[in-house]
Design a protein around this motif. Structure first.
Motif, PDB file in Angstrom:
ATOM      1  N   ALA A  83     -13.963 -11.944   2.511  1.00  0.00           N
ATOM      2  CA  ALA A  83     -15.259 -11.532   3.042  1.00  0.00           C
ATOM      3  C   ALA A  83     -16.338 -12.542   2.667  1.00  0.00           C
ATOM      4  O   ALA A  83     -17.191 -12.889   3.495  1.00  0.00           O
ATOM      5  N   VAL A  84     -16.318 -13.037   1.434  1.00  0.00           N
ATOM      6  CA  VAL A  84     -17.288 -14.046   0.989  1.00  0.00           C
ATOM      7  C   VAL A  84     -17.139 -15.317   1.821  1.00  0.00           C
ATOM      8  O   VAL A  84     -18.132 -15.921   2.236  1.00  0.00           O
ATOM      9  N   GLN A  85     -15.894 -15.710   2.095  1.00  0.00           N
ATOM     10  CA  GLN A  85     -15.636 -16.914   2.889  1.00  0.00           C
ATOM     11  C   GLN A  85     -15.855 -16.674   4.378  1.00  0.00           C
ATOM     12  O   GLN A  85     -15.946 -17.616   5.156  1.00  0.00           O
ATOM     13  N   ASN A  86     -15.874 -15.403   4.766  1.00  0.00           N
ATOM     14  CA  ASN A  86     -16.006 -14.973   6.166  1.00  0.00           C
ATOM     15  C   ASN A  86     -14.912 -15.565   7.050  1.00  0.00           C
ATOM     16  O   ASN A  86     -15.146 -16.015   8.163  1.00  0.00           O
ATOM     17  N   ARG A  87     -13.693 -15.548   6.522  1.00  0.00           N
ATOM     18  CA  ARG A  87     -12.543 -15.957   7.322  1.00  0.00           C
ATOM     19  C   ARG A  87     -11.272 -15.382   6.707  1.00  0.00           C
ATOM     20  O   ARG A  87     -11.107 -15.363   5.491  1.00  0.00           O
ATOM     21  N   PRO A  88     -10.361 -14.924   7.567  1.00  0.00           N
ATOM     22  CA  PRO A  88      -9.089 -14.411   7.064  1.00  0.00           C
ATOM     23  C   PRO A  88      -8.091 -15.556   6.908  1.00  0.00           C
ATOM     24  O   PRO A  88      -7.641 -16.134   7.885  1.00  0.00           O
ATOM     25  N   TRP A  89      -7.821 -15.898   5.668  1.00  0.00           N
ATOM     26  CA  TRP A  89      -6.795 -16.902   5.417  1.00  0.00           C
ATOM     27  C   TRP A  89      -6.239 -16.696   4.030  1.00  0.00           C
ATOM     28  O   TRP A  89      -6.777 -15.933   3.237  1.00  0.00           O
ATOM     29  N   HIS A  90      -5.137 -17.359   3.749  1.00  0.00           N
ATOM     30  CA  HIS A  90      -4.374 -17.067   2.544  1.00  0.00           C
ATOM     31  C   HIS A  90      -4.835 -17.813   1.298  1.00  0.00           C
ATOM     32  O   HIS A  90      -4.298 -17.588   0.224  1.00  0.00           O
ATOM     33  N   GLU A 114       2.492 -12.180   1.678  1.00  0.00           N
ATOM     34  CA  GLU A 114       1.151 -11.617   1.757  1.00  0.00           C
ATOM     35  C   GLU A 114       0.766 -11.485   3.221  1.00  0.00           C
ATOM     36  O   GLU A 114       0.949 -12.416   4.005  1.00  0.00           O
ATOM     37  N   ASN A 115       0.236 -10.320   3.593  1.00  0.00           N
ATOM     38  CA  ASN A 115      -0.330 -10.102   4.916  1.00  0.00           C
ATOM     39  C   ASN A 115      -1.825  -9.875   4.750  1.00  0.00           C
ATOM     40  O   ASN A 115      -2.250  -9.178   3.825  1.00  0.00           O
ATOM     41  N   ILE A 116      -2.603 -10.437   5.665  1.00  0.00           N
ATOM     42  CA  ILE A 116      -4.051 -10.276   5.627  1.00  0.00           C
ATOM     43  C   ILE A 116      -4.550  -9.909   7.012  1.00  0.00           C
ATOM     44  O   ILE A 116      -3.877 -10.154   8.021  1.00  0.00           O
ATOM     45  N   SER A 117      -5.740  -9.301   7.049  1.00  0.00           N
ATOM     46  CA  SER A 117      -6.332  -8.945   8.329  1.00  0.00           C
ATOM     47  C   SER A 117      -7.840  -8.788   8.176  1.00  0.00           C
ATOM     48  O   SER A 117      -8.316  -8.320   7.147  1.00  0.00           O
ATOM     49  N   GLU A 118      -8.548  -9.130   9.221  1.00  0.00           N
ATOM     50  CA  GLU A 118      -9.991  -8.927   9.340  1.00  0.00           C
ATOM     51  C   GLU A 118     -10.158  -8.023  10.554  1.00  0.00           C
ATOM     52  O   GLU A 118      -9.831  -8.419  11.674  1.00  0.00           O
ATOM     53  N   TRP A 130       0.594  -5.482  12.183  1.00  0.00           N
ATOM     54  CA  TRP A 130       1.459  -6.358  11.388  1.00  0.00           C
ATOM     55  C   TRP A 130       2.925  -6.204  11.806  1.00  0.00           C
ATOM     56  O   TRP A 130       3.673  -7.172  11.828  1.00  0.00           O
ATOM     57  N   MET A 131       3.338  -4.992  12.138  1.00  0.00           N
ATOM     58  CA  MET A 131       4.732  -4.759  12.525  1.00  0.00           C
ATOM     59  C   MET A 131       5.059  -5.359  13.892  1.00  0.00           C
ATOM     60  O   MET A 131       6.223  -5.566  14.214  1.00  0.00           O
ATOM     61  N   GLU A 132       4.057  -5.666  14.686  1.00  0.00           N
ATOM     62  CA  GLU A 132       4.295  -6.262  16.008  1.00  0.00           C
ATOM     63  C   GLU A 132       4.583  -7.758  15.923  1.00  0.00           C
ATOM     64  O   GLU A 132       5.102  -8.329  16.871  1.00  0.00           O
ATOM     65  N   GLN A 133       4.221  -8.396  14.821  1.00  0.00           N
ATOM     66  CA  GLN A 133       4.395  -9.839  14.673  1.00  0.00           C
ATOM     67  C   GLN A 133       5.576 -10.129  13.748  1.00  0.00           C
ATOM     68  O   GLN A 133       5.644  -9.575  12.645  1.00  0.00           O
ATOM     69  N   PRO A 134       6.502 -10.986  14.153  1.00  0.00           N
ATOM     70  CA  PRO A 134       7.690 -11.248  13.325  1.00  0.00           C
ATOM     71  C   PRO A 134       7.388 -11.710  11.903  1.00  0.00           C
ATOM     72  O   PRO A 134       8.015 -11.251  10.950  1.00  0.00           O
ATOM     73  N   ASP A 135       6.407 -12.606  11.722  1.00  0.00           N
ATOM     74  CA  ASP A 135       6.156 -13.132  10.372  1.00  0.00           C
ATOM     75  C   ASP A 135       5.572 -12.080   9.439  1.00  0.00           C
ATOM     76  O   ASP A 135       5.994 -11.956   8.286  1.00  0.00           O
ATOM     77  N   THR A 136       4.635 -11.273   9.923  1.00  0.00           N
ATOM     78  CA  THR A 136       4.056 -10.235   9.067  1.00  0.00           C
ATOM     79  C   THR A 136       5.012  -9.050   8.898  1.00  0.00           C
ATOM     80  O   THR A 136       5.049  -8.430   7.836  1.00  0.00           O
ATOM     81  N   ARG A 137       5.805  -8.768   9.917  1.00  0.00           N
ATOM     82  CA  ARG A 137       6.832  -7.712   9.800  1.00  0.00           C
ATOM     83  C   ARG A 137       7.862  -8.103   8.743  1.00  0.00           C
ATOM     84  O   ARG A 137       8.281  -7.272   7.930  1.00  0.00           O
ATOM     85  N   ASP A 138       8.235  -9.386   8.706  1.00  0.00           N
ATOM     86  CA  ASP A 138       9.204  -9.858   7.716  1.00  0.00           C
ATOM     87  C   ASP A 138       8.696  -9.649   6.287  1.00  0.00           C
ATOM     88  O   ASP A 138       9.476  -9.356   5.386  1.00  0.00           O
ATOM     89  N   VAL A 139       7.396  -9.804   6.062  1.00  0.00           N
ATOM     90  CA  VAL A 139       6.833  -9.562   4.733  1.00  0.00           C
ATOM     91  C   VAL A 139       7.006  -8.089   4.360  1.00  0.00           C
ATOM     92  O   VAL A 139       7.439  -7.756   3.258  1.00  0.00           O
TER      93      VAL A 139
END
Length: 186
Positions: A83-90, A114-118, A130-139
């Motif tokens: 939130a401080v950075q105002n961007r969703p990234w790892h 790790e899964n993240i979302s804004e 997250w479950m719709e995307q293979p990479d986040t579902r795999d986590v």
């Protein structure tokens, strides 16, 4: 599998409707509903997510996970930092990776994903995305996972920064600083 996933998520949404955090509506204004999470609802939201994740893991034939205080702390720190950075990234504003943040939290096993979302969506809507995307579902369905951390930061305007971390599978793998130190001497 897709049909089972849809049925499970639909059932979870129906079950949580009675105990969900506050949804503020703007009737007649044409604006969408705003999902507000009160300060006293943290454990309820975390356990609703844990139950949902474990239902999905059971359907996939993988062992359940437990909430972990250190992973929850790492997730909360990262949600606020995004939130401080105002961007969703790892990566953290200090350049830290998810592995470094998890180690700093005191977690003594491996960070597995790790899964993240804004978003303005609920935790269960976020889980469904997250479950719709293979990479986040795999986590979420990582077989070696034993523990889960889950937290968020909600801005005053309603935007929510979600972080889910999976961990387990034994001690963390650390890069060797001097590979020759591990070779037999002689």
């Amino acid at each position: 599998m897709t049909r089972l996933l849809i049925l499970l998520l639909g059932g979870m949404f129906a079950l949580t409707a009675c105990t969900s955090p506050t949804v503020v509506t703007s009737e007649g204004t044409g604006r969408a509903k705003l999902y507000r999470i009160g300060g006293t609802e943290t454990s309820r939201v975390q356990f609703r997510m844990l139950d949902s994740v474990n239902a999905l893991r059971q359907a996939a034939g993988v062992p359940p996970v437990e909430l972990n205080a250190q992973l929850n702390a790492a997730a909360a720190t990262h949600s606020r930092d995004m939130a401080v950075q105002n961007r969703p990234w790892h990566f953290g504003s200090d350049g830290s990776s998810p592995i470094e943040r998890v180690a700093r939290s005191g977690y003594r096993q491996s960070m597995l994903g790790e899964n993240i979302s804004e978003t303005f969506e609920t935790e269960l809507e976020t889980l469904a995305a997250w479950m719709e995307q293979p990479d986040t579902r795999d986590v979420i369905l990582e077989r070696r996972a034993e523990h889960m951390g889950f937290a968020w930061y909600q801005e005053s305007g309603g935007k929510i920064w979600w972080t889910l971390i999976m961990g387990g599978g034994g001690p963390p793998v650390r890069p060797q600083t001097n590979p020759l130190a591990y070779l037999p001497q002689g």
